[in-house]
Design a protein around this motif. Sequence first.
Motif, mmCIF file in Angstrom:
data_model
loop_
_atom_site.group_PDB
_atom_site.id
_atom_site.type_symbol
_atom_site.label_atom_id
_atom_site.label_comp_id
_atom_site.label_asym_id
_atom_site.label_seq_id
_atom_site.Cartn_x
_atom_site.Cartn_y
_atom_site.Cartn_z
ATOM 1 N N ALA A 256 -11.804 -18.217 -14.342
ATOM 2 C CA ALA A 256 -12.633 -17.829 -13.829
ATOM 3 C C ALA A 256 -12.648 -17.274 -12.444
ATOM 4 O O ALA A 256 -13.042 -17.863 -11.492
ATOM 5 N N VAL A 257 -11.951 -16.280 -12.215
ATOM 6 C CA VAL A 257 -11.531 -15.824 -10.948
ATOM 7 C C VAL A 257 -11.611 -14.291 -10.875
ATOM 8 O O VAL A 257 -11.455 -13.541 -11.755
ATOM 9 N N SER A 258 -11.593 -13.876 -9.672
ATOM 10 C CA SER A 258 -11.642 -12.429 -9.492
ATOM 11 C C SER A 258 -10.605 -12.026 -8.486
ATOM 12 O O SER A 258 -10.278 -12.739 -7.613
ATOM 13 N N VAL A 259 -10.017 -10.883 -8.764
ATOM 14 C CA VAL A 259 -8.674 -10.513 -7.846
ATOM 15 C C VAL A 259 -9.301 -9.582 -6.792
ATOM 16 O O VAL A 259 -9.628 -8.468 -7.222
ATOM 17 N N ARG A 260 -9.286 -9.946 -5.619
ATOM 18 C CA ARG A 260 -10.109 -9.208 -4.600
ATOM 19 C C ARG A 260 -8.725 -8.189 -4.006
ATOM 20 O O ARG A 260 -9.229 -7.055 -3.500
ATOM 21 N N ASP A 261 -7.486 -8.585 -4.189
ATOM 22 C CA ASP A 261 -6.575 -7.716 -3.599
ATOM 23 C C ASP A 261 -5.095 -8.130 -4.317
ATOM 24 O O ASP A 261 -5.015 -9.067 -4.698
ATOM 25 N N PHE A 262 -4.321 -6.903 -4.811
ATOM 26 C CA PHE A 262 -3.202 -7.247 -5.558
ATOM 27 C C PHE A 262 -2.319 -5.906 -4.976
ATOM 28 O O PHE A 262 -2.845 -4.850 -5.275
ATOM 29 N N SER A 263 -1.454 -6.164 -3.912
ATOM 30 C CA SER A 263 -0.732 -5.101 -3.650
ATOM 31 C C SER A 263 0.555 -5.466 -3.353
ATOM 32 O O SER A 263 1.291 -6.560 -3.101
ATOM 33 N N ILE A 264 1.652 -4.502 -3.184
ATOM 34 C CA ILE A 264 2.888 -4.442 -3.162
ATOM 35 C C ILE A 264 3.286 -3.484 -1.974
ATOM 36 O O ILE A 264 2.987 -2.408 -1.936
ATOM 37 N N ALA A 265 4.066 -3.936 -0.831
ATOM 38 C CA ALA A 265 4.295 -3.111 0.291
ATOM 39 C C ALA A 265 5.907 -3.327 0.480
ATOM 40 O O ALA A 265 6.514 -4.527 0.511
ATOM 41 N N ASP A 273 16.424 -3.395 0.078
ATOM 42 C CA ASP A 273 15.227 -3.464 0.909
ATOM 43 C C ASP A 273 14.080 -5.027 0.113
ATOM 44 O O ASP A 273 14.775 -5.157 -1.042
ATOM 45 N N ARG A 274 13.376 -5.150 0.902
ATOM 46 C CA ARG A 274 12.455 -6.344 0.446
ATOM 47 C C ARG A 274 10.997 -5.969 0.021
ATOM 48 O O ARG A 274 10.489 -4.819 0.984
ATOM 49 N N ILE A 275 10.433 -6.127 -0.885
ATOM 50 C CA ILE A 275 8.965 -5.939 -1.102
ATOM 51 C C ILE A 275 8.093 -7.077 -0.841
ATOM 52 O O ILE A 275 8.636 -8.304 -1.044
ATOM 53 N N ALA A 276 7.089 -6.964 -0.435
ATOM 54 C CA ALA A 276 6.000 -8.187 -0.093
ATOM 55 C C ALA A 276 4.981 -8.116 -1.232
ATOM 56 O O ALA A 276 4.499 -7.150 -1.179
ATOM 57 N N ILE A 277 4.733 -9.093 -1.984
ATOM 58 C CA ILE A 277 3.653 -8.999 -2.953
ATOM 59 C C ILE A 277 2.624 -10.012 -2.626
ATOM 60 O O ILE A 277 2.768 -11.247 -1.997
ATOM 61 N N LYS A 278 1.189 -9.450 -2.375
ATOM 62 C CA LYS A 278 0.326 -10.179 -1.955
ATOM 63 C C LYS A 278 -0.874 -10.136 -2.942
ATOM 64 O O LYS A 278 -1.258 -9.087 -3.732
ATOM 65 N N ALA A 279 -1.619 -11.246 -2.903
ATOM 66 C CA ALA A 279 -2.701 -11.581 -4.045
ATOM 67 C C ALA A 279 -4.037 -12.159 -3.542
ATOM 68 O O ALA A 279 -3.589 -13.460 -2.960
#
Length: 367
Positions: A256-265, A273-279
């Motif tokens: 029972a969760v909501s994902v408010r942000d899921f992004s890759i930069a 290169d490196r990617i940063a994964i944020k959730a």
Amino acid sequence: MTEETPALLKDILDPQALETIGDAGVAASPHFDRPVFLSAALAGLDALSIMERVRHIADALHTALPGDYAVALDIVRAMAPRLTHGFQAMAVTEYVARYGLNDFDRSMEALADLTRFGSAEFAIRPFLAADTPRALATMRQWAGSADEHVRRLASEGARPRLPWAARVPALKADPTLAAPILEMLKADPSLYVRKSVANHLNDIAKDRPEWLLGRLAAWPQDDARTAWIIRHALRTLIKKGDPAALALIGVGHGAAVSVRDFSIAPSAVHLGDRIAIKADLASDSSENQRLVVDYRVHYARAGGKSAAKVFKLKTFELAARETASLGISQTIRDFSTRRHHPGRHEVELIVNGQTMATAAFDIPVTD
């Protein structure tokens, strides 16, 4: 032993390593023919991979040792403490695998001794293939050894899918044959041993998941050592979102969760290169929840196809109505087992076995 990893894995067994093995042979016995060994071992060495070198060196040892196997085996056992790298010792144990099958008991005893210097997990495979019940009976005795190296060999050597090793027909047909050994080691005090037990069980999960789930469900988790093995043994099934596997580690299927942000930069990267994964996950529950959060990368392949791989992000307790910010970075680089292709790489955020959000990054075409 001092161990350094060179740029190429095969160069662990380079000419200098052969000199070390030859010196160990001379120190162990005047009946070891060092020049003959070096001549045979150096011949064609450069073209061989690391495991081919292990076998090649074992054959070179055979040319330099006395013809009487029992005498030769005593020399081999005396050589092992004088070696300086585990792969050198593995080459010595391979001698036993290649030339000791007709002296089963003596060879098995030697492998239990030699594994302290360089794991005998590969050398044990021919003995398992030749007489599976007899070998497993001996290895079950090893599971009660005071030496963690011997206990680990009891588990590792019998793994159904041991990497780099030949499959044992009986274990391929029934990967659960070593279950009595694993039962003996399910609360082993050594992390070295527990890792092997978990890996062994994870091998079984790929062929007999129902058996594994039933067996692990019967294991008490009040011992932290057993609980650790169970978690790591279930990793393949957990990555697949198997509800029974998740339940065994106290996690419900879904959350029972909501994902408010899921992004890759950044959104576009090149090799190196490196990617940063944020959730950011927000609890929608009035109760605490245990969450297993993974992410699945769908690697672009030629012809518009893709291949997926699941990575761990975090396992944690999310408090009621709280929000958690998770992050991880990953370098985009080629491996021997995975090469990157230009194109769009879809990424899924997986919470307790269910996909909750998606994002993507691109690898552009380069000239």
